[in-house]
Design an enzyme around this catalytic site. Structure first.
Site, mmCIF file in Angstrom:
data_model
loop_
_atom_site.group_PDB
_atom_site.id
_atom_site.type_symbol
_atom_site.label_atom_id
_atom_site.label_comp_id
_atom_site.label_asym_id
_atom_site.label_seq_id
_atom_site.Cartn_x
_atom_site.Cartn_y
_atom_site.Cartn_z
ATOM 1 C CD GLU A 134 35.810 42.433 32.962
ATOM 2 O OE1 GLU A 134 35.249 42.464 34.073
ATOM 3 O OE2 GLU A 134 36.395 41.440 32.522
ATOM 4 C CB CYS B 200 35.659 48.115 38.714
ATOM 5 S SG CYS B 200 36.953 46.979 38.240
HETATM 6 P P1 NAD Z 1 31.745 57.452 32.031
HETATM 7 O O1 NAD Z 1 30.736 56.413 32.302
HETATM 8 O O2 NAD Z 1 31.365 58.615 31.197
HETATM 9 O O3 NAD Z 1 33.025 56.812 31.338
HETATM 10 C C1 NAD Z 1 33.605 55.615 31.747
HETATM 11 C C2 NAD Z 1 34.522 55.182 30.607
HETATM 12 O O4 NAD Z 1 33.730 54.889 29.473
HETATM 13 C C3 NAD Z 1 35.488 56.278 30.158
HETATM 14 O O5 NAD Z 1 36.725 55.678 29.884
HETATM 15 C C4 NAD Z 1 34.854 56.844 28.891
HETATM 16 O O6 NAD Z 1 35.813 57.313 27.968
HETATM 17 C C5 NAD Z 1 34.122 55.658 28.339
HETATM 18 N N1 NAD Z 1 32.926 56.018 27.607
HETATM 19 C C6 NAD Z 1 31.943 56.863 28.001
HETATM 20 N N2 NAD Z 1 30.981 56.935 27.072
HETATM 21 C C7 NAD Z 1 31.355 56.096 26.074
HETATM 22 C C8 NAD Z 1 30.778 55.730 24.823
HETATM 23 N N3 NAD Z 1 29.588 56.188 24.430
HETATM 24 N N4 NAD Z 1 31.452 54.865 24.038
HETATM 25 C C9 NAD Z 1 32.635 54.366 24.424
HETATM 26 N N5 NAD Z 1 33.228 54.667 25.588
HETATM 27 C C10 NAD Z 1 32.593 55.518 26.405
HETATM 28 O O7 NAD Z 1 32.241 57.973 33.390
HETATM 29 P P2 NAD Z 1 33.552 58.570 34.024
HETATM 30 O O8 NAD Z 1 33.210 59.913 34.605
HETATM 31 O O9 NAD Z 1 34.767 58.474 33.183
HETATM 32 O O10 NAD Z 1 33.652 57.563 35.217
HETATM 33 C C11 NAD Z 1 32.554 57.504 36.099
HETATM 34 C C12 NAD Z 1 32.040 56.153 36.323
HETATM 35 O O11 NAD Z 1 32.487 55.168 35.410
HETATM 36 C C13 NAD Z 1 32.537 55.683 37.659
HETATM 37 O O12 NAD Z 1 31.679 56.137 38.652
HETATM 38 C C14 NAD Z 1 32.525 54.204 37.530
HETATM 39 O O13 NAD Z 1 31.247 53.726 37.872
HETATM 40 C C15 NAD Z 1 32.714 53.944 36.070
HETATM 41 N N6 NAD Z 1 34.080 53.468 35.768
HETATM 42 C C16 NAD Z 1 34.293 52.148 35.902
HETATM 43 C C17 NAD Z 1 35.532 51.650 35.637
HETATM 44 C C18 NAD Z 1 35.806 50.188 35.793
HETATM 45 O O14 NAD Z 1 36.948 49.800 35.964
HETATM 46 N N7 NAD Z 1 34.791 49.321 35.700
HETATM 47 C C19 NAD Z 1 36.569 52.503 35.246
HETATM 48 C C20 NAD Z 1 36.310 53.865 35.098
HETATM 49 C C21 NAD Z 1 35.029 54.342 35.361
#
Ligand code: NAD
Length: 482
Positions: free
Chosen positions: A256, A290
């Site tokens: 997702e 999202c």
């Molecule tokens: P991010 O991309 O670093 O992290 C998003 C999520 O992924 C976090 O929960 C993080 O713990 C997890 N994550 C990151 N790297 C990972 C890895 N290597 N392995 C497993 N999990 C990992 O970014 P962020 O600063 O937390 O959020 C920014 C962006 O993430 C937002 O701009 C948005 O686009 C996206 N986001 C999407 C959703 C959604 O519901 N689809 C939710 C939260 C964030």
């Protein structure tokens, strides 16, 4: 002891591995903050490699046990957990607001959404049917559905209760074990969901809860022969990275990922209702959803009036600490979010965009940002191409159906899309034309326990919720016998 108002029930943070709750005990830690003030709420212990190995071993044993459980046993755990979540709702919702920032009203809705999902999957567990195909001479074929195996699941912070619930409900109904790594920023909510399942009788080993350095945890878990499926919710960049890791171990995946939802507002929409619904949807969780509406394409005849009304509605929102019942929009969830939104706005205005309302941080503590409406955006502005994940409307004008469909489908994302029109034929045409996993026509709600939730294109694949979410945790076996 913390001095943050409302934090009297915030728990000591722990991992749950092989039936034990594990605290600091020499582990590295992460500071969990209250987004309304930026104050530290608590220290979260992070799993080390030995913890992850123990979680894997336990998930392996937990799967061997749980796959033999009856649908009734799985249903009893899920309905029991749903009941406990509702009973404990006040404390769980308050702690979720403390760690994520959104309003108490929103965390209460989220909690009930999670409980409803568990109830739905309790019933659905009893409907995992197979098939018998009759052949000549007493031969027959059996089509069996079996749990896919231990799941490594990664949930983000924006729905701290519901996201962990989504990662656990369907796999548990299917007979899988799960190692869940929720976001480090919102751990108490995930702990409460896991505790409800344990108190409802979930056996040791079926659910492990780990926090850690995300990339370390995912690399470690996805390389293990124990894991058979990876389920992730988060950004497209991280999702693609995890898909590559999952490919090395031939894992099933459910992804997702990010969105950039277009909203098409036709001249003939129900004007006041549309303004109301979209102002609420845009400010929900300060835009960190999202499926949040992002690119607002408004038809020429009502464009100026509509954008003015929407700006006025957003500017009048009461913004404050989510624990205050008068608050309509809380802060953003972490320090990265207002920074990211500021960067997008600076880029947009440098390319000629106009700010109709908002555009600034609020106050000098916490992560507050004004609801913002931008117009006159150039197509190459970053905000027209990257998910803002914040309370920002990018408004544009359109004239014809073909023109707006081309614009709406321009990006590689395809999660949610919306259209507002009172013309039934137009509703049919636009519903069919939009490239998205979910389309809302005259509505903004996208998530229901019984309806599948998913993206297409770079927004991911596979569904959560609904019967489809359960099917994603099952594999099919054909047995031909005489
Ligand atoms: P991010 O991309 O670093 O992290 C998003 C999520 O992924 C976090 O929960 C993080 O713990 C997890 N994550 C990151 N790297 C990972 C890895 N290597 N392995 C497993 N999990 C990992 O970014 P962020 O600063 O937390 O959020 C920014 C962006 O993430 C937002 O701009 C948005 O686009 C996206 N986001 C999407 C959703 C959604 O519901 N689809 C939710 C939260 C964030």
């Amino acid at each position: 002891m913390t001095t943050i108002t409302g934090a009297q029930d915030y728990p000591q943070l722990k991992l749950h591995i092989d039936g034990d709750w594990l605290g600091a005990e020499g582990r590295r830690s992460f500071e969990v903050r209250h987004p309304a003030t930026g104050q530290v709420l608590a220290e979260l212990p992070l799993a080390n490699a030995a913890d992850l190995d123990r979680a894997l071993e336990s998930a392996d044993k937990g799967f061997k046990l749980w796959r033999r459980s009856t649908p009734e046993e799985r249903a009893a755990v899920l309905t029991g957990a749903a009941r406990l979540l509702r009973e404990r709702g006040d404390v769980i919702a308050r702690n979720a607001t403390l760690e994520e920032g959104k309003t108490l009203q929103e965390t209460r809705i989220e909690l009930h959404g999670c409980a409803d999902l568990f109830d739905f999957y309790a019933a659905e567990a009893k409907r995992i049917y197979g098939r018998v195909l009759v052949r000549p001479d007493g031969e027959r074929s059996l089509v069996m559905k079996e749990p896919v195996g231990p799941v490594a699941a990664f949930a983000p912070w924006n729905f701290p209760i519901h996201n962990p619930g989504r990662k656990l409900g369907a796999p548990i109904a299917a007979g899988c074990s799960v190692i869940l790594k929720p976001a480090e920023e919102a751990p108490a909510s995930a702990m409460a969901v896991v505790q409800a399942l344990l108190d409802a009788g979930l056996p040791r080993g079926v659910c492990q809860l780990v926090f850690g350095v995300p990339d370390e945890v995912s690399r470690h878990l996805l390389a293990s022969p124990v894991i058979r499926k990876c389920s992730f919710t988060g950004s497209t960049v991280v999702g693609k990275h995890l898909m590559k890791l999952a490919a090395d171990n031939a894992l099933r995946t459910t992804m997702e990922l990010g969105g950039h939802a277009p909203v098409i507002v036709f001249d003939d929409c129900d004007f006041d209702r549309t303004v109301d619904l979209l102002a609420m949807a845009k400010s929900r969780n300060a835009g960190q959803v999202c499926v949040s509406p992002t690119r607002f394409y408004v038809q020429d005849g009502i464009h100026d009036r509509f954008v003015a009304a929407l700006s006025q509605r957003l500017a009048a929102m009461r913004i404050g600490d989510g624990l205050d019942p008068a608050t309509q929009m809380g802060p953003m969830a972490n320090a990265r979010r207002p920074e990211a939104v500021e960067g997008l706005l600076a880029d947009a205005t440098a390319r000629g965009a106009r700010v109709l309302t908002g555009g600034e941080r609020i106050g000098n503590q916490g992560y507050f940002f004004q609801p913002t409406v931008l117009t006159d955006l150039s197509l190459d502005a970053r905000i027209m191409n990257e998910e803002p994940f914040g309370p920002v409307v990018a408004a544009a004008r359109f004239q014809s159906f073909d023109e707006v469909v081309e614009q709406a489908n321009r990006l590689p994302f395809g999660l949610a899309a919306y259209a507002f029109t009172e013309n039934g034929r137009m509703a049919n045409r636009i519903g069919a034309a939009l490239e998205a996993g979910m389309v809302g026509i005259n509505v903004t709600r996208m998530a229901y326990a019984d309806a599948p939730f998913q993206g297409v294109k770079h927004s991911g694949h596979g569904s959560e919720d609904g019967p489809e979410g359960l099917a994603a945790c099952l594999v099919v076996k054909s047995i031909h016998q005489h």
